[in-house]
Design an enzyme around this catalytic site. Structure first.
Site, PDB file in Angstrom:
ATOM      1  N   LYS A  52      28.368   5.007 -22.692  1.00  0.00           N
ATOM      2  CA  LYS A  52      28.315   5.404 -21.245  1.00  0.00           C
ATOM      3  C   LYS A  52      26.838   6.128 -21.016  1.00  0.00           C
ATOM      4  CE  LYS A  52      33.125   6.044 -20.829  1.00  0.00           C
ATOM      5  NZ  LYS A  52      34.478   6.938 -20.922  1.00  0.00           N
ATOM      6  N   GLN A  96      35.725  12.815 -22.406  1.00  0.00           N
ATOM      7  CA  GLN A  96      36.602  11.901 -22.979  1.00  0.00           C
ATOM      8  C   GLN A  96      37.703  12.188 -23.429  1.00  0.00           C
ATOM      9  OE1 GLN A  96      35.007   8.608 -22.986  1.00  0.00           O
ATOM     10  NE2 GLN A  96      36.847   8.051 -24.195  1.00  0.00           N
ATOM     11  N   ASP A 119      35.679   9.929 -13.109  1.00  0.00           N
ATOM     12  CA  ASP A 119      36.578   9.017 -13.891  1.00  0.00           C
ATOM     13  C   ASP A 119      38.074   8.671 -13.015  1.00  0.00           C
ATOM     14  OD1 ASP A 119      36.348   8.102 -16.368  1.00  0.00           O
ATOM     15  OD2 ASP A 119      36.655   9.947 -17.377  1.00  0.00           O
TER      16      ASP A 119
END
Ligand code: NAD
Length: 293
Positions: A52, A96, A119
């Site tokens: 990412k 994460q 997200d």
């Protein structure tokens, strides 16, 4: 039969984003800034976060990586989230998952400001998605919708079977494909571990989205001719011929399903690369304040 090359499509979209960033730079406008929080040393999480951050650099975004040991307390992580919510320079951020056992994932997700939740995991964004309101779509479903759209795959009136009901893939996919929009307007069946006679469901499906995490679960004798197959699964299977001792396979037995499919995504190189691209698109939207003012 056509193979949907997610890697190639992701590269095209990254190029488009890069051009947009150059335009923003020339116009002296805000450059998107994504922050990622990584806790502990889970190798899969580490590789996802690295990819990412690398992708951010590739398209010209600013990125910040916050790494903490897995001894961090829930309170300390909540403080980091609070700071990122308030930091004006950060357009969006991700924490994460999974987190260490002593930290409640959902408590952390709920603490993220929905305006910065690129997200798309916060219930506010999920609820907005369910009602067709502007929102950050969860990255993997967003990537799948983009694949269907860019490949002009017909969805209206089609029977779509979603395998798996997770909050991050199966559930949102079932909502998105039943929406009155394109891609969408499907008649959707959501199957899961308690579904009876799954083969009857797979055999009548025009489109199958497989997200269950079982290697090669869907086989050629379970699908009809012309089916569109989107394989979300990423599973490691032992393979002594590989240096690392394993290879990645999807939830679909590619070799037996591929000859019957009209479109199919490979693993690796299908849905995976599109997930990171979707995160970049959400961050761009965040920096332009397209969803929330
Ligand atoms: P999950 O692991 O949270 O849940 C699995 C789901 O599958 C559950 O809803 C369960 O009911 C269902 N299921 C289990 N066994 C079943 C069976 N025999 N028949 C029907 N349904 C069954 O799901 P997830 O987090 O969405 O992950 C699914 C897979 O997708 C995993 O392999 C994961 O690694 C992969 N994944 C890939 C990406 C990507 O970017 N490509 C992103 C997220 C997840």
């Amino acid at each position: 039969m056509a193979i949907i090359d997610g890697k190639a499509l992701a590269e095209i979209i990254k190029l488009e984003i890069r051009e947009e960033v150059l335009r923003l730079k020339e116009a002296k406008q805000n450059i998107p800034h994504l922050a990622a929080v990584l806790i502990g040393n889970n190798p899969a999480s580490e590789s996802y976060v690295k990819s990412k951050v690398r992708s951010c650099e590739h398209v010209g975004y600013e990125s910040t990586l916050i790494r903490k040991d897995d001894s961090i307390t829930e309170e300390e992580l909540l403080d980091i989230v609070k700071d990122l919510n308030e930091e004006e320079d950060i357009d969006g951020f991700i924490v994460q998952l999974p987190l260490p056992d002593h930290i409640d994932d959902s408590k952390i997700t709920l603490a993220i400001d929905p305006k910065k939740d690129v997200d798309g995991f916060h219930p506010v964004n999920f609820g907005r998605m369910a009602q067709g309101l502007p929102c950050y779509l969860p990255a993997t479903p967003f990537g799948i919708m983009t694949m269907l759209e860019r490949h002009k795959i017909e969805t209206e009136g089609k029977h779509c079977l979603v395998l798996g009901r997770s909050n991050i893939v199966g559930s949102p996919m079932s909502i998105l494909l039943s929406r009155k929009a394109y891609p969408g307007n499907c008649t959707v069946t959501l199957a899961h571990s308690r579904t009876k006679d799954l083969t009857a469901e797979t055999l009548r499906a025009d489109i199958i989205i497989a997200a269950i995490g079982i290697p090669n679960f869907v086989s050629g004798d379970m699908v009809k001719e012309g089916v569109v197959v989107i394989d979300v699964g990423i599973n490691r299977v032992e393979d002594s011929s590989k240096r690392r001792g394993y290879r990645l396979v999807g939830d679909v037995d590619y070799d037996s399903v591929m000859p019957k499919a009209s479109f199919i995504t490979p693993v690796p190189g299908g849905v995976g690369p599109m997930t990171v691209t979707s995160l970049l698109l959400n961050t761009l939207r965040a920096s332009k304040k397209e969803i929330y003012t």
